[in-house]
Each structure stands twice: as C-alpha cells, then as structure tokens.
Enzyme design. Structure first.
Site, PDB file in Angstrom:
ATOM      1  N   TYR A 119      23.559  43.071  45.509  1.00 27.17           N
ATOM      2  CA  TYR A 119      23.430  44.414  46.069  1.00 27.17           C
ATOM      3  C   TYR A 119      22.863  45.325  44.993  1.00 27.17           C
ATOM      4  O   TYR A 119      23.254  45.228  43.821  1.00 27.17           O
ATOM      5  CB  TYR A 119      24.806  44.951  46.498  1.00 27.17           C
ATOM      6  CG  TYR A 119      24.775  46.407  46.891  1.00 27.17           C
ATOM      7  CD1 TYR A 119      24.576  46.781  48.221  1.00 27.17           C
ATOM      8  CD2 TYR A 119      24.914  47.413  45.938  1.00 27.17           C
ATOM      9  CE1 TYR A 119      24.525  48.115  48.586  1.00 27.17           C
ATOM     10  CE2 TYR A 119      24.855  48.751  46.296  1.00 27.17           C
ATOM     11  CZ  TYR A 119      24.662  49.094  47.626  1.00 27.17           C
ATOM     12  OH  TYR A 119      24.597  50.427  47.975  1.00 27.17           O
ATOM     13  N   GLU A 207      18.410  51.594  48.927  1.00 34.29           N
ATOM     14  CA  GLU A 207      19.504  50.626  49.016  1.00 34.29           C
ATOM     15  C   GLU A 207      18.903  49.277  49.385  1.00 34.29           C
ATOM     16  O   GLU A 207      18.336  49.124  50.468  1.00 34.29           O
ATOM     17  CB  GLU A 207      20.551  51.052  50.044  1.00 34.29           C
ATOM     18  CG  GLU A 207      21.791  50.167  49.992  1.00 34.29           C
ATOM     19  CD  GLU A 207      22.881  50.596  50.961  1.00 34.29           C
ATOM     20  OE1 GLU A 207      22.582  50.831  52.145  1.00 34.29           O
ATOM     21  OE2 GLU A 207      24.043  50.683  50.528  1.00 34.29           O
TER      22      GLU A 207
END
Ligand code: GDP
Ligand code: MN
Length: 398
Positions: A119, A207
């Site tokens: 991530y 993101e």
C-alpha cells in the site's frame, strides 16, 4: 477533482511511474479491440477488466475480473458496463458503470518468483504542514482495517518541502517493505517518480493500492486513486477535461455553473447564507435546534433577486427540503435590497416554492427589510435573532 483509475494512471505514467498498462473501453467491442492491442504491445494473453467509477473496493463488488481469452473479455466487459456497482464505498444504490479499463494481467507466474502487494499513498499531513508518504506491507487490503488491526505495519515518510524527497528516504521505504536486489532498486525509483508526480500535478491525494512487486521484481501501480486540487487546475488545462460530471452530484454541478458555492447534505432544512463562515455557523445553529441542514450554500456578495432565485431553484431540487432558512448579513449589500430580492424571486417563481421560508436579515437597513418581508403577504416569516430563526425553522418542520 477526483479522477478515474485510468486517468490517474495516465498522469503517473507521464511522470515515469511504472503502471499496469491498460486501455479504456466504452463497450464490449472496444474492450475486445483494446485487449488485442494490449496483447500486441505486451505479449500478455490475459487481461483484467476493471469498472471505472469514482469508488474503491470495486474488486469486492464484482467490478474487477480476470479474462483469460478474448471471449471472456467480451463477456465480462458486457457484464460490467452498464451494471450498478455496489462496493463498500458506494451508497446502497451503487454506481452506474459507463466504461471499463482493459488492463494487462500483471500477476503472471515465473519460475521461483512471487508477487507481493503493498500500500502506498502520498498526501498532506496537515498537522506538520508537510507532504507525507504513507506505506504498508499490507497491500490490497483496505487501509483503515490495517490501521485498526495492525498499526505497526503502517510506515510514514515526511518530506521537507524545501528539499524534496531525499534518496535515503526512498531507500528507507524500500527497506521497510522488506525488499532486496532488483526489487529494492526499482522501488526507490518508483517512490521518487511517484513523489515527483504528486508535487508536479498539484495533487492532494495519491493512493496506490496495491503497488505490486511482480514475480520478476518490477514495481508498478496496479490501482490509482488520484485527487487534483481544484484550486490548481488553472495550471493544468489538460487535466480539466478529465472531469467526469456523471460521477458528481448533479445539483452541485448545476450550482457550480451558476457560480454558487453549494454542497449537498442529508438533512431537510435548506440554507441560503452569504459568507462561508456565516453559512457554517448557520448549519451549526440548525443542528443545535434539533434540525439537519440539507445543504451548505454561500450565495456570495450579491444577493439580488436573480441570485436569490437561482439559489431557491438549486435548494428546491433536493426533494428532502422541508423549509428554507435565509440568513444574510447586509453589510455592503443593504438588507432592504436583499429582502426585495427575496420577495421578487418568490413572486417570479410562481408556485414553485411549496415550503415555508424563514428570513433573518441583519445589518444595514435591517428594520426596513423586516417590514418588507412582513408586509409581502407571502409565506415568509422574518426573524431578528439568530436563535429565533432556528426556533422558527424547528416549529415549521416539527
Ligand atoms: P479496487 O478493488 O477498487 O481497489 O481495485 P484494484 O485495482 O485495487 O483491484 C482489485 C484487485 O484485483 C487487486 O487487489 C488485485 O488482487 C486484483 N488484480 C488487479 N489487477 C490484476 C491483474 O492484472 N491480475 C490479477 N490476477 N489480479 C489483478
Ligand atoms: Mn485498489
């Protein structure tokens, strides 16, 4: 401004961030053509078909699927385009899918190699006033869950804006992600390019979940959630066309066209206020009195009849509105002119207004304004005090 995955990836790619390549398609024929073109360019025979909507968690809702041949590309694209995609991030009604991204399969096997998902996001840390890279070994999962259950697996790297991202910081990211060899090196390149892209595109959020390490140690962005700061769009004319109005609240889009600052909310008291500060205070007051604001609306400095009428029309598009509270401070614009504007707009609109209206005007000529409202013969109540206005609203919505 939020972007679709395929648009976010275009921006990343333009700054040298490696991405899972793909081509956007509006229907299943375009999807098949896209798959053929990707096969010619990348050699892959497998493709992922990904719904393009402004919401995450698409995989969980059936909006991301693997196709192992062209028949499956056609079939899956046909299923996804036009579907109402419901994910943990959409409302219960879901979001209509208008287009898909046909992307190369990047989870291919190689002898002895394995994939890994990470991530990574880039955003502004408002308490330190610095940009920050947030990253985790737990990719592909929703980061809120990681933060709750295994917060020690989330790392951050703060960047001094006057120096930019330092090479040692990019190396620390790769190290904390447990990489070595070619993957370590590629991750440092990925992080540097990603940070440069973030700053140069005036983004407020990147993101990338997941960032993938392929079986042959390449690091790439498989997903991309990109938000560009609206206030910087004048510096990026080529991004302006990326706005997809189908993904935005239709009333907010219309309000923007007539130059009103309007944000749609869930309550039933419509608000018409001048000045963002007073608008927020008015919303607080409605809540304190037990109501719920239906919107935030700042009509700005010129509250004349035309403007008030536009604001009425926008507020009344929301079927939940049961009453409208007008709270205006007349400084440069005199209260009696605003009051006249309210009365004229009301009359112009015929019987379009079916909800009670409470008006509080304070400032220059407030007394004349009150008289104008009280003598208008319309279903408009005046109020002098802030609290009185909120109480009157509560009384009419019950
Ligand atoms: P999201 O569910 O909206 O976050 O969409 P993502 O773009 O993150 O995709 C969801 C999941 O699909 C990823 O976590 C991967 O596990 C999977 N996926 C994405 N691309 C590929 C691919 O090329 N091949 C395979 N096999 N799976 C993929
Ligand atoms: Mn994702």
């Amino acid at each position: 401004m939020n972007l679709h995955e395929y648009q976010g990836k275009e921006i990343l790619n333009s700054f040298g961030v490696r991405i899972q390549r793909g081509i956007v398609a509006q229907n299943k024929n375009e999807a098949v053509a896209a798959a053929k073109q990707l096969t010619a360019e990348t050699g892959t025979g497998w493709h992922v078909i990904k719904a393009q909507v402004h919401a995450g968690g698409r995989g969980k809702g059936g909006g991301v699927k693997l196709a192992k041949n062209l028949e499956q590309v056609e079939e899956i694209a046909g299923q996804i385009i036009g579907m109402n995609l419901i994910t943990p991030q959409t409302s219960a009604e879901g979001k209509k899918v208008h287009q898909v991204l046909v992307a190369e399969d990047v989870y291919y096997p190689t002898e002895g190699g394995e994939t890994k998902e990470f991530y990574m996001s880039v955003l502004l840390n408002r308490s330190s006033g610095r940009n920050m890279i947030m990253y985790s070994t737990e990719g592909g999962m929703d980061i809120e869950t990681v933060a709750e259950e295994t917060p020690h697996l989330i790392f951050t790297e703060e960047i001094d804006p006057s120096v930019g991202l330092m090479p040692f910081q990019a190396r620390r990211v790769a190290f904390n992600l447990g990489l070595s060899g070619a993957a370590f090196k590629d991750m440092t390149k990925f992080v540097s390019a990603l940070y440069k892209a973030y700053v140069s595109s005036d983004a407020s959020l990147f993101e990338i979940n997941p960032v993938l390490k392929t079986t042959d140690d390449k690091i790439m962005a498989v997903d991309a959630k990109v938000t560009i700061d609206d206030n910087a769009l004048y510096r990026h004319r080529d991004y302006v066309d990326m706005r997809d109005l189908r993904e935005e609240n239709p009333i907010e889009v219309e309000a923007k066209e007539v130059g009103l600052n309007y944000v749609d909310l869930d309550g039933n008291v419509g608000c018409m206020v001048n000045g963002a500060g007073l608008a927020m205070a008015t919303m607080d007051l409605i809540k304190q009195a037990g109501g719920e604001p239906a919107n935030f609306l700042d009509v700005g400095g010129t509250a004349d009849a035309k403007r008030v009428e536009e604001a009425f029309r926008i507020i009344l598009k929301d079927p939940n509105v049961k009453a409208i509270l007008i709270n205006i401070f007349g400084g440069i614009v005199r209260c009696d002119r605003v009051a006249q504007g309210v009365v004229d707009a009301y009359k112009n609109m015929g019987d379009a207004i079916k909800v009670p209206i409470i008006v509080r005007l304070q400032g220059t000529n407030a007394d004349i304004a009150k008289e104008l409202i009280d003598n208008s013969g319309l279903d408009v109540q005046s109020a002098v005090q802030f609290q009185e206005a909120a109480d009157k609203v509560q009384a009419v919505i019950g």
